[in-house]
Write a protein that holds these residues in place. Structure first.
Motif, PDB file in Angstrom:
ATOM      1  N   GLN A  55     -29.182 -45.257 -59.798  1.00 62.90           N
ATOM      2  CA  GLN A  55     -30.412 -45.781 -60.382  1.00 62.90           C
ATOM      3  C   GLN A  55     -30.874 -47.047 -59.648  1.00 62.90           C
ATOM      4  O   GLN A  55     -32.070 -47.218 -59.366  1.00 62.90           O
ATOM      5  CB  GLN A  55     -30.196 -46.083 -61.866  1.00 62.90           C
ATOM      6  N   GLU A  59     -34.500 -47.594 -57.663  1.00 63.11           N
ATOM      7  CA  GLU A  59     -35.432 -48.681 -57.967  1.00 63.11           C
ATOM      8  C   GLU A  59     -35.680 -49.551 -56.736  1.00 63.11           C
ATOM      9  O   GLU A  59     -36.806 -50.021 -56.513  1.00 63.11           O
ATOM     10  CB  GLU A  59     -34.889 -49.520 -59.122  1.00 63.11           C
ATOM     11  N   SER A  63     -39.349 -50.041 -55.166  1.00 63.27           N
ATOM     12  CA  SER A  63     -39.831 -51.421 -55.164  1.00 63.27           C
ATOM     13  C   SER A  63     -40.322 -51.830 -53.782  1.00 63.27           C
ATOM     14  O   SER A  63     -41.302 -52.570 -53.644  1.00 63.27           O
ATOM     15  CB  SER A  63     -38.720 -52.370 -55.626  1.00 63.27           C
ATOM     16  N   PHE A 108     -45.010 -45.912 -61.917  1.00 68.98           N
ATOM     17  CA  PHE A 108     -43.926 -46.759 -61.410  1.00 68.98           C
ATOM     18  C   PHE A 108     -44.185 -48.225 -61.741  1.00 68.98           C
ATOM     19  O   PHE A 108     -43.256 -48.974 -62.057  1.00 68.98           O
ATOM     20  CB  PHE A 108     -43.770 -46.575 -59.901  1.00 68.98           C
ATOM     21  N   LEU A 112     -40.792 -48.983 -64.032  1.00 63.49           N
ATOM     22  CA  LEU A 112     -40.047 -48.568 -62.843  1.00 63.49           C
ATOM     23  C   LEU A 112     -38.756 -47.858 -63.208  1.00 63.49           C
ATOM     24  O   LEU A 112     -38.434 -46.794 -62.657  1.00 63.49           O
ATOM     25  CB  LEU A 112     -39.754 -49.796 -61.973  1.00 63.49           C
ATOM     26  N   THR A 113     -38.022 -48.405 -64.146  1.00 59.87           N
ATOM     27  CA  THR A 113     -36.721 -47.837 -64.505  1.00 59.87           C
ATOM     28  C   THR A 113     -36.858 -46.426 -65.056  1.00 59.87           C
ATOM     29  O   THR A 113     -36.161 -45.500 -64.624  1.00 59.87           O
ATOM     30  CB  THR A 113     -36.017 -48.734 -65.538  1.00 59.87           C
ATOM     31  N   CYS A 116     -38.132 -43.902 -62.309  1.00 55.16           N
ATOM     32  CA  CYS A 116     -37.082 -43.570 -61.342  1.00 55.16           C
ATOM     33  C   CYS A 116     -36.043 -42.633 -61.953  1.00 55.16           C
ATOM     34  O   CYS A 116     -35.493 -41.767 -61.274  1.00 55.16           O
ATOM     35  CB  CYS A 116     -36.398 -44.841 -60.850  1.00 55.16           C
TER      36      CYS A 116
END
Length: 262
Positions: A55, A59, A63, A108, A112-113, A116
């Motif tokens: 994970q 990310e 990013s 995203f 984001l978490t 993803c």
């Protein structure tokens, strides 16, 4: 930043994030074909890894792309992360670890978490991306393309192409330039076994589809030079004609594959 500078920054960041897990990064699409247009093209690349992503790695990769949004072309990036063991031997539909495009940009940014974690599965488009990579792509880093990617069987590449243009008769009104040029390059492959860019597909269409040469030329000028384009009522006629030609090919191919011995 230039496209090359953007790619070099992505390479450096991805090497740092993935370390020994990274097999290679491979550029395809309009950059590889040599017909990249800043205002209308995206930056296409595949990331090949030798084991599943964590994970935190996912990310980190996303990013980096988000941090480059202001320097990137308007259409941004199209990136997929895939495991080496689904590239050779080739697996279809192809599983992917992670995917990014402008379609998911806001998702995203919003979370984001979660994005993803959820954005993985299989993607039939990867058959086309890998075929183009083998035809014209180049490595940013990693082994030679033919050492990483096995050939995509013809029937899988065709299925991938058909999947992308299946609703063209309706969708062509929403994105006429994309679908006109894409229909041309699909038919070019079926007629002549040519793996082409959208620009090259348009050029092929002008030469091989005289009834629609003027319409295709207008779409090509809009794509390459930003000229105004309005296909009007001819768009549906063009899409239906092209789909008819394309499906005539696929019917013959399906008959051929069905007659092959097990």
């Amino acid at each position: 930043m230039s496209v090359q500078e953007i790619l070099e920054q992505i390479k450096s960041a991805y090497q740092t994030i993935l370390r020994e897990k990274l097999t290679g990064i491979y550029v395809h699409g309009s950059i590889a074909f040599g017909c990249f247009v800043w205002e209308r093209s995206d930056i296409d690349f595949l990331v090949v890894v030798n084991s599943p992503l964590t994970q935190l790695e996912k990310e980190g990769l996303i990013s980096e792309l988000l941090s480059l949004e202001e320097q990137a072309p308007p259409k941004g990036f199209e990136m997929s992360v895939i495991l080496a063991d689904v590239c050779n031997p080739f697996v279809y539909p192809t599983p992917y670890e992670l995917h990014f495009s402008n379609f998911y940009l806001q998702s995203f940014k919003d979370d984001l978490t979660a994005q993803c974690r959820s954005l993985n599965g299989t993607d039939r488009d990867l058959a086309a991306h890998i075929t183009v990579t083998r035809a014209v792509g180049f490595p940013l880093c990693g082994p030679a393309i033919y050492k990483v990617f096995a050939a995509v069987p013809r029937e899988h590449y065709i299925d991938s192409l058909i999947y992308d243009i299946g609703n063209a008769a309706e969708d062509i009104f929403h994105d006429p330039i994309y679908f006109m040029l894409n229909l041309c390059r699909v038919l070019a492959y079926l007629d002549d076994n040519a793996v082409l860019s959208k620009k090259q597909g348009g050029e092929w269409g002008i030469a091989h589809l005289p009834c629609y040469a003027g319409l295709i030329n207008s779409a090509l000028e809009a794509y390459t030079a930003g000229a105004e384009f309005s296909g009007g009522t001819m768009l549906r006629e063009f899409a239906e004609y092209m789909l008819r030609r394309i499906y005539e090919h696929t019917t013959v191919l399906q008959d051929s594959f069905s007659k092959q011995p097990d």
